[in-house]
Design a protein around this motif. Structure first.
Motif, PDB file in Angstrom:
ATOM      1  N   THR A 109       0.858  -1.184   0.000  1.00  0.00           N
ATOM      2  CA  THR A 109       0.000   0.000   0.000  1.00  0.00           C
ATOM      3  C   THR A 109       0.892   1.232   0.000  1.00  0.00           C
ATOM      4  O   THR A 109       1.774   1.365   0.851  1.00  0.00           O
ATOM      5  CB  THR A 109      -0.906   0.026   1.242  1.00  0.00           C
ATOM      6  OG1 THR A 109      -1.764  -1.117   1.220  1.00  0.00           O
ATOM      7  CG2 THR A 109      -1.769   1.291   1.254  1.00  0.00           C
ATOM      8  N   LEU A 110       0.675   2.108  -0.963  1.00  0.00           N
ATOM      9  CA  LEU A 110       1.439   3.344  -1.087  1.00  0.00           C
ATOM     10  C   LEU A 110       0.533   4.521  -0.742  1.00  0.00           C
ATOM     11  O   LEU A 110      -0.558   4.664  -1.309  1.00  0.00           O
ATOM     12  CB  LEU A 110       1.981   3.487  -2.507  1.00  0.00           C
ATOM     13  CG  LEU A 110       2.730   4.783  -2.835  1.00  0.00           C
ATOM     14  CD1 LEU A 110       3.984   4.896  -1.995  1.00  0.00           C
ATOM     15  CD2 LEU A 110       3.083   4.833  -4.316  1.00  0.00           C
ATOM     16  N   VAL A 111       0.969   5.347   0.200  1.00  0.00           N
ATOM     17  CA  VAL A 111       0.223   6.536   0.610  1.00  0.00           C
ATOM     18  C   VAL A 111       1.010   7.762   0.178  1.00  0.00           C
ATOM     19  O   VAL A 111       2.198   7.894   0.496  1.00  0.00           O
ATOM     20  CB  VAL A 111      -0.006   6.566   2.137  1.00  0.00           C
ATOM     21  CG1 VAL A 111      -0.783   7.820   2.532  1.00  0.00           C
ATOM     22  CG2 VAL A 111      -0.746   5.318   2.596  1.00  0.00           C
ATOM     23  N   ARG A 112       0.342   8.654  -0.559  1.00  0.00           N
ATOM     24  CA  ARG A 112       1.010   9.851  -1.065  1.00  0.00           C
ATOM     25  C   ARG A 112       0.008  11.001  -1.134  1.00  0.00           C
ATOM     26  O   ARG A 112      -1.035  10.881  -1.761  1.00  0.00           O
ATOM     27  CB  ARG A 112       1.602   9.597  -2.449  1.00  0.00           C
ATOM     28  CG  ARG A 112       2.265  10.826  -3.089  1.00  0.00           C
ATOM     29  CD  ARG A 112       2.753  10.521  -4.511  1.00  0.00           C
ATOM     30  NE  ARG A 112       3.771   9.474  -4.513  1.00  0.00           N
ATOM     31  CZ  ARG A 112       4.208   8.878  -5.620  1.00  0.00           C
ATOM     32  NH1 ARG A 112       3.702   9.209  -6.798  1.00  0.00           N
ATOM     33  NH2 ARG A 112       5.138   7.932  -5.550  1.00  0.00           N
ATOM     34  N   ASN A 113       0.337  12.078  -0.483  1.00  0.00           N
ATOM     35  CA  ASN A 113      -0.479  13.297  -0.553  1.00  0.00           C
ATOM     36  C   ASN A 113      -1.956  13.033  -0.250  1.00  0.00           C
ATOM     37  O   ASN A 113      -2.854  13.514  -0.932  1.00  0.00           O
ATOM     38  CB  ASN A 113      -0.349  13.958  -1.929  1.00  0.00           C
ATOM     39  CG  ASN A 113       1.071  14.403  -2.228  1.00  0.00           C
ATOM     40  OD1 ASN A 113       1.819  14.766  -1.318  1.00  0.00           O
ATOM     41  ND2 ASN A 113       1.448  14.368  -3.491  1.00  0.00           N
ATOM     42  N   GLY A 114      -2.194  12.228   0.785  1.00  0.00           N
ATOM     43  CA  GLY A 114      -3.567  11.967   1.192  1.00  0.00           C
ATOM     44  C   GLY A 114      -4.290  10.925   0.379  1.00  0.00           C
ATOM     45  O   GLY A 114      -5.467  10.652   0.632  1.00  0.00           O
ATOM     46  N   ARG A 115      -3.636  10.328  -0.596  1.00  0.00           N
ATOM     47  CA  ARG A 115      -4.242   9.270  -1.400  1.00  0.00           C
ATOM     48  C   ARG A 115      -3.486   7.968  -1.176  1.00  0.00           C
ATOM     49  O   ARG A 115      -2.307   7.976  -0.829  1.00  0.00           O
ATOM     50  CB  ARG A 115      -4.225   9.625  -2.886  1.00  0.00           C
ATOM     51  CG  ARG A 115      -5.055  10.849  -3.244  1.00  0.00           C
ATOM     52  CD  ARG A 115      -5.051  11.072  -4.747  1.00  0.00           C
ATOM     53  NE  ARG A 115      -3.702  11.346  -5.239  1.00  0.00           N
ATOM     54  CZ  ARG A 115      -3.376  11.342  -6.524  1.00  0.00           C
ATOM     55  NH1 ARG A 115      -4.287  11.039  -7.430  1.00  0.00           N
ATOM     56  NH2 ARG A 115      -2.142  11.620  -6.904  1.00  0.00           N
ATOM     57  N   SER A 116      -4.174   6.856  -1.368  1.00  0.00           N
ATOM     58  CA  SER A 116      -3.514   5.567  -1.181  1.00  0.00           C
ATOM     59  C   SER A 116      -4.010   4.578  -2.219  1.00  0.00           C
ATOM     60  O   SER A 116      -5.099   4.729  -2.791  1.00  0.00           O
ATOM     61  CB  SER A 116      -3.776   5.018   0.230  1.00  0.00           C
ATOM     62  OG  SER A 116      -5.147   4.702   0.405  1.00  0.00           O
ATOM     63  N   GLY A 117      -3.200   3.571  -2.466  1.00  0.00           N
ATOM     64  CA  GLY A 117      -3.559   2.501  -3.390  1.00  0.00           C
ATOM     65  C   GLY A 117      -2.804   1.243  -3.011  1.00  0.00           C
ATOM     66  O   GLY A 117      -1.735   1.310  -2.400  1.00  0.00           O
TER      67      GLY A 117
END
Length: 393
Positions: A212-220
């Motif tokens: 799981t990658l979290v970046r700038n308030g978004r995740s996937g």
């Protein structure tokens, strides 16, 4: 006479649907597929499409690689980006002069090295230059800025800027890895697998490890196995990213006229349809409908469009087909085990995590159950009526 009566009553009950059963008949699945809730006769019924598993569809599904990261992670794969200096970074600045009587040179040395820390305002002080803004600049841009400020002050100056510590270029890696850590990024850019390796690597096999990658308030989230097998999914990480690795063994559920109804772990890197059925002991020869094997899955829209065409896909959406939270749509794959080539096709059709495989029972099973019910002694039926009346009173 009793058998004739049983047949007539069974027909009136729409194919013995009133007898006990562990799930729908193949005819019910084939009829419901693609219909709206109103057509099926119940509100809010899930609308799905049915696709036959043949050589073409099996090959298409097995060879599909989505441009997944734009949807799964919510970001494009991008490039390494521009490595710039940030707050908290430590730089070693070496200044050279041609003469021995310059600002930074002596008779013993014609160079001076300075260690500077970039302050919260993005600046750092350089002797005889003053405050210099480093934040947001590359090492070469910082070198040119210092060099320009010294040209009229030092004797034929030259400057080298090296990075000692990149506190601003940290990525947090935690979860099911060898050691959770803040991993510094180098200046050339690093991929997801690079920073996971720096954190000791995953503790579980790639086929049961999710990233799981979290970046700038978004995740996937995606499977680590997919990242490794498809290099385009191994995207570059960026400073400030958070990466979580979780172990979640891939499983599928096997139901219906099989010898074992259970939730079963893959236990391997890949699993095909035949192997999945075999893990449950295979179909029950006395009950299974060989033409009624179904695989229920929420499928990627690109695969659905390739299988049924965009026009049909749009028709299904208009009928009420709804996606799940990951943007996938309900699809039922129909598999005919009575065909000789099914033993070849089944080897190429891949199983995905959370798939549900259902083996429908044969129509004769319900008929046999009905005959058993109507053949019971009258006394048993009378007892049942007495009990029913007692409950009613």
């Amino acid at each position: 006479m009793m058998r004739v009566t049983a047949v007539l009553v069974c027909a009136a009950l729409a194919g013995c649907q009133a007898v006990p059963g562990e799930g729908p008949l193949a005819s019910a699945i084939n009829t419901d597929g693609g219909k709206s809730g109103a057509e099926i006769g119940r509100q809010n019924a899930a609308v799905f499409e049915i696709v036959d598993v043949d050589n073409t569809s099996a090959q298409l599904v097995s060879q599909y690689f989505g441009s997944a990261l734009k949807r799964r992670f919510g970001f494009g794969s991008g490039g390494a980006g521009r490595a710039v200096i940030g707050v908290g970074d430590v730089l070693k600045i070496t200044i050279f002069e041609a003469g021995s009587d310059g600002l930074f040179s002596t008779q013993d040395s014609k160079q001076t090295s300075l260690d500077v820390v970039i302050q919260p305002d993005g600046q750092a002080a350089i002797p005889y230059v003053g405050l210099v803004r480093f934040s947001g600049k590359t090492l070469e841009e910082a070198r040119q800025t210092i060099l320009a400020a010294l040209r009229n002050k030092a004797v034929e100056p030259d400057v080298i800027v090296n990075s000692v510590n990149t506190s601003s270029r940290m990525v947090t890696v935690s979860g099911a890895v060898g050691r959770s850590a803040q991993v510094p990024l180098n200046l050339t850019g690093e991929h997801i697998t690079d920073v996971i390796a720096k954190a000791g690597g995953p503790v579980a096999q790639p086929y049961e490890s999710y990233v799981t990658l979290v970046r700038n308030g978004r995740s996937g989230t995606t499977l680590l196995k997919s990242v490794i097998e498809n290099p385009s999914e191994n995207i570059y990480v960026q400073p400030g990213d958070q990466i979580f690795v979780t172990r979640d063994p891939r499983t599928f559920t096997l139901l219906g006229a099989v010898k074992q109804n259970a939730r079963i772990e893959f236990g391997a890197n890949d699993l095909n349809l035949l192997e999945a059925v075999a893990l449950g002991g295979g179909g029950d020869d006395a009950a299974v409908n060989a033409k009624g094997y179904f695989l229920f899955r929420y499928e990627e829209p690109e695969i659905i469009a390739a299988l049924i065409g965009n026009a049909r896909f749009n028709q299904m959406l208009a009928k009420g087909m709804k996606s799940d939270k990951f943007g996938r749509y309900p699809l039922v794959y129909r598999f005919d085990m009575s065909r000789p080539d099914s033993l070849l096709v089944g080897q190429t059709f891949p199983i995905k995590s959370r798939d549900v495989i259902y083996a429908a029972r044969h129509n004769a099973v319900d008929f046999a159950k009905f005959l058993a019910l109507v053949s019971r002694p009258v006394s048993v039926v009378a007892q049942g009526i007495t009990v029913a009346n007692g409950i009613g009173n």
